[in-house]
Scaffold this motif. Structure first.
Motif, PDB file in Angstrom:
ATOM      1  N   LEU A 179      52.711   7.463 -21.865  1.00 13.05           N
ATOM      2  CA  LEU A 179      52.753   6.515 -20.740  1.00 13.05           C
ATOM      3  C   LEU A 179      54.185   6.220 -20.322  1.00 13.05           C
ATOM      4  CD1 LEU A 179      50.225   3.940 -22.258  1.00 13.05           C
ATOM      5  CD2 LEU A 179      49.703   5.866 -20.768  1.00 13.05           C
ATOM      6  N   ILE A 219      54.682  -2.382 -16.799  1.00 10.34           N
ATOM      7  CA  ILE A 219      54.823  -2.309 -18.271  1.00 10.34           C
ATOM      8  C   ILE A 219      55.247  -0.911 -18.723  1.00 10.34           C
ATOM      9  CG2 ILE A 219      53.648  -2.650 -20.494  1.00 10.34           C
ATOM     10  CD1 ILE A 219      53.939  -5.245 -18.890  1.00 10.34           C
ATOM     11  N   PHE A 220      54.599   0.104 -18.197  1.00 12.24           N
ATOM     12  CA  PHE A 220      54.934   1.482 -18.589  1.00 12.24           C
ATOM     13  C   PHE A 220      55.458   2.245 -17.373  1.00 12.24           C
ATOM     14  CE2 PHE A 220      51.801   0.350 -21.868  1.00 12.24           C
ATOM     15  CZ  PHE A 220      52.550   0.650 -23.007  1.00 12.24           C
ATOM     16  N   PHE A 226      52.352   0.576 -37.206  1.00 16.90           N
ATOM     17  CA  PHE A 226      52.032  -0.679 -37.910  1.00 16.90           C
ATOM     18  C   PHE A 226      52.206  -0.538 -39.416  1.00 16.90           C
ATOM     19  CE2 PHE A 226      49.010  -1.212 -34.204  1.00 16.90           C
ATOM     20  CZ  PHE A 226      49.913  -1.969 -33.505  1.00 16.90           C
ATOM     21  N   ARG A 264      52.542   5.384 -15.906  1.00 18.76           N
ATOM     22  CA  ARG A 264      51.123   5.124 -16.091  1.00 18.76           C
ATOM     23  C   ARG A 264      50.333   5.228 -14.781  1.00 18.76           C
ATOM     24  NH1 ARG A 264      48.349   0.809 -20.257  1.00 18.76           N
ATOM     25  NH2 ARG A 264      46.812   2.328 -20.923  1.00 18.76           N
ATOM     26  N   VAL A 276      53.810  -5.927 -27.813  1.00 16.54           N
ATOM     27  CA  VAL A 276      52.607  -6.149 -28.622  1.00 16.54           C
ATOM     28  C   VAL A 276      52.827  -5.593 -30.033  1.00 16.54           C
ATOM     29  CG1 VAL A 276      50.161  -5.557 -28.841  1.00 16.54           C
ATOM     30  CG2 VAL A 276      51.123  -6.081 -26.583  1.00 16.54           C
ATOM     31  N   GLY A 277      53.241  -4.315 -30.092  1.00 13.13           N
ATOM     32  CA  GLY A 277      53.388  -3.664 -31.397  1.00 13.13           C
ATOM     33  C   GLY A 277      54.474  -4.307 -32.240  1.00 13.13           C
ATOM     34  N   LEU A 310      44.192   7.837 -22.311  1.00 12.63           N
ATOM     35  CA  LEU A 310      42.948   7.145 -22.661  1.00 12.63           C
ATOM     36  C   LEU A 310      42.325   6.385 -21.483  1.00 12.63           C
ATOM     37  CD1 LEU A 310      40.903   5.664 -24.464  1.00 12.63           C
ATOM     38  CD2 LEU A 310      42.796   4.375 -25.452  1.00 12.63           C
ATOM     39  N   ARG A 311      43.036   5.394 -20.944  1.00 12.30           N
ATOM     40  CA  ARG A 311      42.417   4.562 -19.890  1.00 12.30           C
ATOM     41  C   ARG A 311      42.339   5.327 -18.568  1.00 12.30           C
ATOM     42  NH1 ARG A 311      40.321   1.517 -23.784  1.00 12.30           N
ATOM     43  NH2 ARG A 311      41.996   0.764 -25.125  1.00 12.30           N
ATOM     44  N   ASP A 318      62.642   0.575 -30.598  1.00  4.58           N
ATOM     45  CA  ASP A 318      63.888  -0.146 -30.851  1.00  4.58           C
ATOM     46  C   ASP A 318      63.679  -1.647 -31.083  1.00  4.58           C
ATOM     47  OD1 ASP A 318      63.077  -0.098 -28.129  1.00  4.58           O
ATOM     48  OD2 ASP A 318      65.019  -0.898 -27.516  1.00  4.58           O
ATOM     49  N   ARG A 373      50.118   5.938 -31.569  1.00  8.75           N
ATOM     50  CA  ARG A 373      51.185   4.937 -31.545  1.00  8.75           C
ATOM     51  C   ARG A 373      51.015   3.939 -32.700  1.00  8.75           C
ATOM     52  NH1 ARG A 373      56.203   3.516 -29.358  1.00  8.75           N
ATOM     53  NH2 ARG A 373      56.300   1.289 -29.062  1.00  8.75           N
ATOM     54  N   HIS A 411      61.094  -3.094 -32.498  1.00  4.83           N
ATOM     55  CA  HIS A 411      60.583  -3.246 -33.872  1.00  4.83           C
ATOM     56  C   HIS A 411      61.784  -3.217 -34.834  1.00  4.83           C
ATOM     57  CE1 HIS A 411      56.305  -1.681 -32.883  1.00  4.83           C
ATOM     58  NE2 HIS A 411      56.991  -1.538 -31.771  1.00  4.83           N
ATOM     59  N   PRO A 452      59.831   3.641 -26.882  1.00  6.62           N
ATOM     60  CA  PRO A 452      60.673   3.607 -28.082  1.00  6.62           C
ATOM     61  C   PRO A 452      60.189   2.535 -29.064  1.00  6.62           C
ATOM     62  CG  PRO A 452      61.761   2.471 -26.266  1.00  6.62           C
ATOM     63  CD  PRO A 452      60.468   3.025 -25.713  1.00  6.62           C
ATOM     64  N   ASN A 483      42.425  -1.931 -30.378  1.00  5.27           N
ATOM     65  CA  ASN A 483      43.793  -2.422 -30.531  1.00  5.27           C
ATOM     66  C   ASN A 483      43.889  -3.631 -31.463  1.00  5.27           C
ATOM     67  OD1 ASN A 483      44.618  -0.367 -28.939  1.00  5.27           O
ATOM     68  ND2 ASN A 483      44.903  -1.591 -27.081  1.00  5.27           N
TER      69      ASN A 483
HETATM   70  C1  EPZ Z   1      49.982  -1.936 -27.011  1.00  6.24           C
HETATM   71  O1  EPZ Z   1      50.901  -0.860 -27.059  1.00  6.24           O
HETATM   72  C2  EPZ Z   1      48.608  -1.320 -26.851  1.00  6.24           C
HETATM   73  N1  EPZ Z   1      48.364  -0.460 -28.004  1.00  6.24           N
HETATM   74  C3  EPZ Z   1      48.541  -0.526 -25.557  1.00  6.24           C
HETATM   75  O2  EPZ Z   1      47.211  -0.067 -25.389  1.00  6.24           O
HETATM   76  C4  EPZ Z   1      48.877  -1.460 -24.395  1.00  6.24           C
HETATM   77  O3  EPZ Z   1      48.920  -0.705 -23.204  1.00  6.24           O
HETATM   78  C5  EPZ Z   1      50.232  -2.125 -24.630  1.00  6.24           C
HETATM   79  O4  EPZ Z   1      50.240  -2.799 -25.915  1.00  6.24           O
HETATM   80  C6  EPZ Z   1      50.606  -3.144 -23.570  1.00  6.24           C
HETATM   81  O5  EPZ Z   1      49.618  -4.118 -23.482  1.00  6.24           O
HETATM   82  C7  EPZ Z   1      47.903  -1.003 -29.126  1.00  6.24           C
HETATM   83  O6  EPZ Z   1      47.713  -2.210 -29.246  1.00  6.24           O
HETATM   84  C8  EPZ Z   1      47.607  -0.088 -30.238  1.00  6.24           C
HETATM   85  P1  EPZ Z   1      54.310  -2.703 -26.192  1.00  6.24           P
HETATM   86  P2  EPZ Z   1      52.388  -1.080 -27.557  1.00  6.24           P
HETATM   87  O7  EPZ Z   1      55.114  -2.554 -27.429  1.00  6.24           O
HETATM   88  O8  EPZ Z   1      52.385  -2.005 -28.704  1.00  6.24           O
HETATM   89  C9  EPZ Z   1      58.391  -1.086 -24.284  1.00  6.24           C
HETATM   90  C10 EPZ Z   1      45.525   1.479 -24.831  1.00  6.24           C
HETATM   91  O9  EPZ Z   1      45.226   2.085 -23.774  1.00  6.24           O
HETATM   92  N2  EPZ Z   1      58.899  -1.147 -25.673  1.00  6.24           N
HETATM   93  O10 EPZ Z   1      53.921  -4.057 -25.743  1.00  6.24           O
HETATM   94  O11 EPZ Z   1      52.992   0.254 -27.705  1.00  6.24           O
HETATM   95  C11 EPZ Z   1      57.358   0.045 -24.139  1.00  6.24           C
HETATM   96  O12 EPZ Z   1      57.995   1.295 -23.952  1.00  6.24           O
HETATM   97  C12 EPZ Z   1      46.969   1.329 -25.253  1.00  6.24           C
HETATM   98  O13 EPZ Z   1      44.683   1.017 -25.607  1.00  6.24           O
HETATM   99  C13 EPZ Z   1      60.238  -0.871 -25.904  1.00  6.24           C
HETATM  100  O14 EPZ Z   1      61.009  -0.602 -24.978  1.00  6.24           O
HETATM  101  O15 EPZ Z   1      52.986  -1.813 -26.272  1.00  6.24           O
HETATM  102  C14 EPZ Z   1      56.557  -0.433 -22.967  1.00  6.24           C
HETATM  103  O16 EPZ Z   1      57.207  -0.071 -21.787  1.00  6.24           O
HETATM  104  C15 EPZ Z   1      47.911   2.174 -24.486  1.00  6.24           C
HETATM  105  N3  EPZ Z   1      60.684  -0.905 -27.191  1.00  6.24           N
HETATM  106  C16 EPZ Z   1      56.563  -1.960 -23.117  1.00  6.24           C
HETATM  107  O17 EPZ Z   1      57.657  -2.263 -23.986  1.00  6.24           O
HETATM  108  C17 EPZ Z   1      59.858  -1.207 -28.239  1.00  6.24           C
HETATM  109  O18 EPZ Z   1      60.336  -1.216 -29.381  1.00  6.24           O
HETATM  110  C18 EPZ Z   1      55.285  -2.523 -23.738  1.00  6.24           C
HETATM  111  O19 EPZ Z   1      55.078  -1.951 -25.018  1.00  6.24           O
HETATM  112  C19 EPZ Z   1      58.513  -1.475 -27.989  1.00  6.24           C
HETATM  113  C20 EPZ Z   1      58.048  -1.451 -26.686  1.00  6.24           C
END
Ligand code: EPZ
Length: 418
Positions: free
Chosen positions: A118, A327-328, A96, A331, A163-164, A370-371, A124, A92, A126, A122, A23
């Protein structure tokens, strides 16, 4: 079909070196697009997601050489700001490239990203944040066209510390005019790693890991050489396996500081944890204790990625542990497979109540993500008898030869290919 075959029920003993972080590597690979000069990314793990990132870079016109966990990337001859759907939906992290391509070309054409199922996941946050900075979006039949005609510096507040979205903003704003401030950013260590990589390329970013990130836009970035941080989720996987099976393991090349909330919980199971600067020794002499309540939260809270791993470690614990996944929304898919192995779990929405059983038994199960898939391997190692895990493509997205690593820890694990 590739499967993992596990004969469980033995304590673990051994040591290994923890791989580089998936990640952290993935946004860093997207960041290599920001300069026409070559970049060298060391400790870059050999994973299917990393190879998908290479394919995306090559599809855009970059040259990628990968050898011995080291990637040399030259983005001098990028031809197109467009990524085909087949690559976008493989993971996912393809998202980036949105921030990176907008920064480099002022334009990006992408489909929606894929990744582990998970929940809705979305993008949104970003899009909203980028719109505030001057990016316009058009969507037609699932294809998003993003255009940055004039960058609008300013302050962006994320409604949730995604995070993303935080990483995409760093990628978008590193080359820009003026100062951009991100409020309520995610604070995960991988974001600090991306900041350090970008600063190595000449960016001026500070505050990653804290409540405010300040990006002083620069005109141009140069190439650089960088070593990706160790994978904290992979380290947590082997530590959880030790708690589940008992025994003693040494995990080299890891950063215990990134594992603070996880290790606090691990100690409550009865594990002895010796955290040095860059290594971790776990000793588990007895049946684990349950730990009460575990609620997943954004960093520095208990990480969602470690929830399935810790759950696997506590399936045979004394007492009851309640896992609350915040968070998800989807999951807990590993729960059904744990139940197939004899676990006592009551699941309701995002809450799973695990009452430790005296003994798990092996079963035929499938990795659903994955996890969750890695967690099945932990359960299989601690169960009595034979476990076979199907659909291990999910596991291979994040673990470099999980079967070999578990063998280094004394696990009886083989890869079946037929
Ligand atoms: C990152 O995902 C990681 N992936 C995930 O790791 C990790 O589980 C996650 O962060 C939380 O720590 C990478 O770094 C590549 P988020 P990301 O945006 O960026 C909601 C693994 O097993 N959300 O922080 O996708 C989303 O739906 C993976 O290695 C929105 O609603 O996580 C979720 O419920 C799986 N709108 C929550 O926020 C958005 O635009 C957290 O998502 C973005 C996210």
């Amino acid at each position: 079909m590739r499967r993992l075959a596990i004969y469980g029920g033995k304590p673990l003993k051994g040591e290994l070196t923890v791989q580089g972080s998936k990640n952290a590597a993935l946004p860093i690979l997207a960041a290599t697009l920001l300069s026409a000069e070559p970049c060298r990314v060391c400790n870059c793990p050999d994973l299917t997601d990393v190879h998908t990132a290479f394919q995306i870079l090559e599809g855009l016109g970059a040259r990628v050489d990968y050898n011995g966990f080291e990637a040399q990337i030259s983005s001098a001859n990028i031809r197109t700001p467009e990524i085909c759907d087949a690559l976008m939906c493989k993971m996912r992290s393809s998202v980036f490239f949105l921030g990176a391509m907008l920064s480099r070309f002022g334009k990006a054409k992408i489909g929606y990203p894929g990744g582990c199922a998970l929940g809705a996941r979305p993008i949104d946050l970003h899009i909203k944040a980028m719109e505030q900075l001057g990016v316009t979006f058009q969507e037609e039949a699932g294809t998003i066209t993003a255009t940055l005609s004039r960058f609008r510096q300013g302050t962006v507040r994320l409604a949730f510390p995604s995070v993303g979205a935080t990483e995409n903003l760093l990628l978008l704003c590193a080359i820009s005019k003026g100062e951009t401030v991100i409020l309520n950013p995610a604070k995960e260590p991988e974001i600090v790693d991306l900041q350090n990589f970008l600063n190595g390329m000449g960016a001026k970013i500070q505050g990653a890991g804290s409540d405010v990130i300040r990006i002083q836009g620069v005109h141009k970035l140069h190439g650089c050489s960088y070593r990706v941080m160790p994978d904290r989720v992979v380290a947590a996987t082997y530590a959880s396996a030790t708690v589940a099976c008992g025994g003693e393991t040494l995990l080299r090349q890891t950063n215990p500081e990134h594992l603070t909330s996880f290790l606090e919980v691990l100690k409550r199971t009865g594990a002895e944890v010796d955290a040095q600067k860059a290594q971790l020794r776990i000793v588990m002499k007895e049946r684990p204790y349950s730990v009460g309540m575990v609620k997943t939260l954004p960093y520095p809270g208990f990480p969602t990625d470690m929830q399935p791993l810790l759950m696997a470690a506590l399936l045979q614990a004394k007492g009851t542990t309640v896992f609350y996944e915040t968070i998800f929304e989807n999951r807990l898919r590993h729960v059904a497979d744990f139940q197939r192995m004899g676990a006592d779990i009551a699941a309701d929405g995002q809450i799973a109540t695990v009452t430790g059983v005296g003994q798990l038994h092996g079963a035929k199960v499938r990795a659903s993500d994955l996890r969750g898939g890695a967690a099945l391997a932990i359960a299989g190692l601690s169960a009595c008898g034979y476990t076979e895990i199907g659909d291990i493509g999910h596991i291979e997205r994040g673990y470099v030869h999980l079967e070999e690593q578990l063998r280094l820890l004394g696990g009886d694990v083989a890869l079946i290919e037929d």
